[in-house]
Design a protein around this motif. Structure first.
Motif, PDB file in Angstrom:
ATOM      1  N   ILE A 184      12.503 -65.984  29.040  1.00  0.00           N
ATOM      2  CA  ILE A 184      12.584 -64.612  28.545  1.00  0.00           C
ATOM      3  C   ILE A 184      11.178 -64.017  28.594  1.00  0.00           C
ATOM      4  N   GLN A 185      11.133 -62.695  28.720  1.00  0.00           N
ATOM      5  CA  GLN A 185       9.847 -62.015  28.824  1.00  0.00           C
ATOM      6  C   GLN A 185       9.852 -60.759  27.959  1.00  0.00           C
ATOM      7  N   TYR A 186       8.673 -60.292  27.686  1.00  0.00           N
ATOM      8  CA  TYR A 186       8.480 -59.029  26.974  1.00  0.00           C
ATOM      9  C   TYR A 186       7.525 -58.205  27.814  1.00  0.00           C
ATOM     10  N   LYS A 187       8.042 -57.160  28.410  1.00  0.00           N
ATOM     11  CA  LYS A 187       7.265 -56.353  29.350  1.00  0.00           C
ATOM     12  C   LYS A 187       6.732 -55.093  28.672  1.00  0.00           C
ATOM     13  N   ILE A 188       5.426 -54.868  28.787  1.00  0.00           N
ATOM     14  CA  ILE A 188       4.770 -53.690  28.215  1.00  0.00           C
ATOM     15  C   ILE A 188       4.548 -52.665  29.316  1.00  0.00           C
TER      16      ILE A 188
ATOM     17  N   ALA B 231      -4.829 -52.912  23.442  1.00  0.00           N
ATOM     18  CA  ALA B 231      -3.932 -53.018  24.599  1.00  0.00           C
ATOM     19  C   ALA B 231      -3.175 -54.344  24.570  1.00  0.00           C
ATOM     20  N   ARG B 232      -1.880 -54.276  24.778  1.00  0.00           N
ATOM     21  CA  ARG B 232      -1.036 -55.460  24.737  1.00  0.00           C
ATOM     22  C   ARG B 232      -0.866 -56.068  26.127  1.00  0.00           C
TER      23      ARG B 232
ATOM     24  N   CYS C 114      -2.160 -45.005  17.884  1.00  0.00           N
ATOM     25  CA  CYS C 114      -2.816 -46.115  18.568  1.00  0.00           C
ATOM     26  C   CYS C 114      -2.218 -46.279  19.956  1.00  0.00           C
ATOM     27  N   VAL C 115      -2.728 -47.237  20.695  1.00  0.00           N
ATOM     28  CA  VAL C 115      -2.261 -47.472  22.067  1.00  0.00           C
ATOM     29  C   VAL C 115      -0.764 -47.783  22.089  1.00  0.00           C
ATOM     30  N   ASP C 116      -0.273 -48.476  21.076  1.00  0.00           N
ATOM     31  CA  ASP C 116       1.147 -48.813  21.009  1.00  0.00           C
ATOM     32  C   ASP C 116       2.048 -47.588  21.049  1.00  0.00           C
ATOM     33  N   ASP C 117       1.539 -46.452  20.608  1.00  0.00           N
ATOM     34  CA  ASP C 117       2.342 -45.230  20.604  1.00  0.00           C
ATOM     35  C   ASP C 117       2.601 -44.689  22.006  1.00  0.00           C
ATOM     36  N   PHE C 118       1.911 -45.220  22.996  1.00  0.00           N
ATOM     37  CA  PHE C 118       2.042 -44.695  24.349  1.00  0.00           C
ATOM     38  C   PHE C 118       2.615 -45.716  25.327  1.00  0.00           C
ATOM     39  N   VAL C 119       3.204 -46.769  24.787  1.00  0.00           N
ATOM     40  CA  VAL C 119       3.861 -47.760  25.631  1.00  0.00           C
ATOM     41  C   VAL C 119       5.267 -48.009  25.114  1.00  0.00           C
ATOM     42  N   LYS C 120       6.085 -48.603  25.947  1.00  0.00           N
ATOM     43  CA  LYS C 120       7.396 -49.075  25.510  1.00  0.00           C
ATOM     44  C   LYS C 120       7.520 -50.532  25.888  1.00  0.00           C
ATOM     45  N   LYS C 121       8.384 -51.234  25.170  1.00  0.00           N
ATOM     46  CA  LYS C 121       8.513 -52.673  25.359  1.00  0.00           C
ATOM     47  C   LYS C 121       9.925 -52.989  25.833  1.00  0.00           C
TER      48      LYS C 121
ATOM     49  N   TYR D 249     -10.754 -27.849  18.089  1.00  0.00           N
ATOM     50  CA  TYR D 249     -10.763 -29.244  17.672  1.00  0.00           C
ATOM     51  C   TYR D 249     -10.921 -30.194  18.866  1.00  0.00           C
ATOM     52  N   PRO D 250     -12.132 -30.289  19.399  1.00  0.00           N
ATOM     53  CA  PRO D 250     -12.345 -31.237  20.499  1.00  0.00           C
ATOM     54  C   PRO D 250     -12.074 -32.679  20.077  1.00  0.00           C
ATOM     55  N   SER D 251     -12.270 -32.995  18.792  1.00  0.00           N
ATOM     56  CA  SER D 251     -12.002 -34.361  18.331  1.00  0.00           C
ATOM     57  C   SER D 251     -10.527 -34.712  18.494  1.00  0.00           C
ATOM     58  N   SER D 252      -9.628 -33.732  18.316  1.00  0.00           N
ATOM     59  CA  SER D 252      -8.199 -33.980  18.507  1.00  0.00           C
ATOM     60  C   SER D 252      -7.886 -34.320  19.955  1.00  0.00           C
ATOM     61  N   VAL D 253      -8.622 -33.707  20.867  1.00  0.00           N
ATOM     62  CA  VAL D 253      -8.434 -34.031  22.289  1.00  0.00           C
ATOM     63  C   VAL D 253      -8.747 -35.504  22.525  1.00  0.00           C
ATOM     64  N   LEU D 254      -9.894 -35.943  22.052  1.00  0.00           N
ATOM     65  CA  LEU D 254     -10.312 -37.327  22.285  1.00  0.00           C
ATOM     66  C   LEU D 254      -9.379 -38.313  21.601  1.00  0.00           C
ATOM     67  N   MET D 255      -8.999 -38.035  20.360  1.00  0.00           N
ATOM     68  CA  MET D 255      -8.189 -38.975  19.579  1.00  0.00           C
ATOM     69  C   MET D 255      -6.785 -39.144  20.137  1.00  0.00           C
ATOM     70  N   ASN D 256      -6.250 -38.104  20.759  1.00  0.00           N
ATOM     71  CA  ASN D 256      -4.901 -38.185  21.326  1.00  0.00           C
ATOM     72  C   ASN D 256      -4.908 -38.640  22.781  1.00  0.00           C
ATOM     73  N   ALA D 257      -5.879 -38.164  23.539  1.00  0.00           N
ATOM     74  CA  ALA D 257      -5.882 -38.449  24.975  1.00  0.00           C
ATOM     75  C   ALA D 257      -6.312 -39.875  25.301  1.00  0.00           C
ATOM     76  N   ILE D 258      -7.350 -40.357  24.644  1.00  0.00           N
ATOM     77  CA  ILE D 258      -7.922 -41.650  25.030  1.00  0.00           C
ATOM     78  C   ILE D 258      -6.954 -42.812  24.817  1.00  0.00           C
ATOM     79  N   PRO D 259      -6.250 -42.920  23.683  1.00  0.00           N
ATOM     80  CA  PRO D 259      -5.270 -44.017  23.566  1.00  0.00           C
ATOM     81  C   PRO D 259      -4.187 -43.960  24.632  1.00  0.00           C
ATOM     82  N   ALA D 260      -3.776 -42.752  25.005  1.00  0.00           N
ATOM     83  CA  ALA D 260      -2.757 -42.612  26.051  1.00  0.00           C
ATOM     84  C   ALA D 260      -3.286 -43.123  27.389  1.00  0.00           C
ATOM     85  N   LEU D 261      -4.512 -42.780  27.699  1.00  0.00           N
ATOM     86  CA  LEU D 261      -5.103 -43.220  28.966  1.00  0.00           C
ATOM     87  C   LEU D 261      -5.367 -44.720  28.965  1.00  0.00           C
ATOM     88  N   VAL D 262      -5.812 -45.254  27.825  1.00  0.00           N
ATOM     89  CA  VAL D 262      -6.008 -46.701  27.710  1.00  0.00           C
ATOM     90  C   VAL D 262      -4.680 -47.427  27.920  1.00  0.00           C
TER      91      VAL D 262
END
Length: 429
Positions: A108-112, A94-95, A375-382, A129-142
């Motif tokens: 200047i700032q960098y907002k996540i 997490a950034r 990773c978590v970066d895939d679910f945020v914008k800067k 594929y329950p593992s796919s659920v965990l691998m995709n959902a958890i980084p998004a929620l984090v």
């Protein structure tokens, strides 16, 4: 498995299903139909391709509870522990916002910021594929995504597999829809009466799903266009042939187009692994799939040295890399291109697939040369933020104007010069 001497470049050309022209035509028709007809199109395609006539697309709370109550308690505990590992590892990614002070009370700032909504595609049909659920959902929620949606094709009974629903509950996802294929991707991208559109789509799928993700990219973001699974194993004389063979077959059973490669400095190990692969294939439930993969895209390469093996791996840039040698950690430091690296005898690739906490959504087709796993970066914008005080503007605007005119952008120069100091206090009198 075919045994060859290692040359400088490994070439295993695979027929990429995503390039199928007929599939692409179908996908485009499906997307257009969903845009035009919404839920009606989703119901029609689910009946046509999944063989089930649904009365509702959304999974109910009762269906989730029923799945949870009927599921093996030990497996629930295993999934919960895996989820905790994934959450703990991804929490470290997490950034934080960046606040960078400048002179004269400027900054200047960098907002996540998390994305508002993401859709997770979970493959279905003949497997779950329950593992796919965990691998995709958890980084998004984090990352802090407010709305996380799961889509997955229903079984013939009109339900999603219990394991998928259990994993969704463990992850904390409550918005789940019984729809798969290109139609599910179209629904996530454009929205229907029931399914509200999202900002990004992640998760693996068949060629129709991959093509649909490519087609809607631009309307929404996507994670990647994933190809068939890949593994490369670097091994020396210390490795055990039966273990290496099992690791190669673990990827081969995924897909007829999966690639399983061993690079070894040991002639004896090469010969033993070839024998073991054949022996273990006969006992594998998915023998037909694994055999097609091994025969077409499986190779054993004999390298003159571990240095040559490393060079070949960096050329190949595999999705998964196992290093089973006398000093695997030292060798791993020389690897520049791999989606994920598994070091030592007891770190076989399924450890990462299910439990260690790292993500198993990884770049394929040599794209590890320039891309990374989910990773978590895939679910945020800067977002960058700029604040210049009047004093800072006065000092810097001549430089900015000169640079603008260097590029022949007079409007840019005039914009920065227009904040004239002789306007007085009047603003819009």
């Amino acid at each position: 498995m075919r045994i060859e001497k290692l040359t400088d470049i490994i070439s295993l050309q695979r027929s990429v299903e995503q390039a199928n022209v007929d599939h692409l035509t179908t996908v485009r028709q499906v997307i257009e139909d969903v845009q035009k007809n919404g839920d009606e199109a989703l119901f029609n395609y689910t009946e046509k391709w999944d063989g089930v006539k649904l009365s509702s697309l959304q999974v109910t709370k009762e269906e989730v509870e029923e799945a949870f109550a009927s599921f093996d308690p030990q497996l629930i505990q295993d999934l919960e522990e895996a989820a905790a590992n994934i959450r703990a590892f991804h929490a470290q990614q997490a950034r934080q916002d960046i606040d960078f002070p400048l002179a004269k009370n400027s900054y200047i700032q960098y907002k996540i910021s998390p994305l508002d909504a993401v859709g997770l595609y979970v493959p279905g049909g003949t497997a779950a594929y329950p593992s796919s659920v965990l691998m995709n959902a958890i980084p998004a929620l984090v990352a802090g995504v407010n709305r996380v949606v799961i889509v997955s094709p229903p079984s013939k009974d009109g339900k999603l597999p219990a394991s998928v629903l259990v994993a969704a509950r463990i992850a904390g996802i409550t918005e789940i829809y019984k729809v798969g294929g290109a139609q599910a991707i179209a629904a996530l991208a454009y929205g229907t009466e029931t399914i509200k559109a999202v900002d990004k789509i992640t998760g693996p799928g068949n060629s129709y799903v991959a093509l649909a993700k490519r087609e809607v990219f631009g309307k929404v973001a996507i994670d990647m266009i994933a190809g068939p699974s890949e593994i490369t194993v670097i091994a020396d004389h210390t490795a055990f042939a039966d273990e290496v063979a099992a690791d190669l077959l673990a990827q081969a059973e995924h897909d007829r187009f999966a690639s399983s490669v061993l690079i070894t400095t040991s002639d004896r190990l090469a010969e033993q692994v070839a024998v073991e692969v054949e022996k273990q294939l006969l006992l594998l439930p998915r023998e037909e799939i694994a055999r097609a993969s091994i025969e077409n895209f499986g190779r054993i390469y004999i390298a003159e040295s571990l240095e040559q093996a490393v060079e070949a791996v960096n050329d190949l840039a595999p999705e998964h890399l196992e290093i089973i040698t006398e000093q695997p950690e030292e060798l791993s430091k020389k690897i520049r291109h791999a989606g994920a690296i598994f070091i030592g005898r007891f770190s076989s690739e399924p450890v990462g697939d299910y439990f260690a906490g790292t993500n198993h959504v990884l770049p394929t087709n040599s794209t590890a040369r320039f891309s990374s796993g989910l990773c978590v970066d895939d679910f945020v914008k800067k977002t960058s933020i700029v604040y210049y005080s009047e004093e800072m503007w006065q000092e810097q605007y001549p430089k900015i104007a000169r640079l603008a005119r260097l590029e022949q952008l007079e409007g840019h120069a005039r914009s920065v010069e227009s904040r004239s100091w002789d306007k007085g206090d009047s603003k819009n009198d």
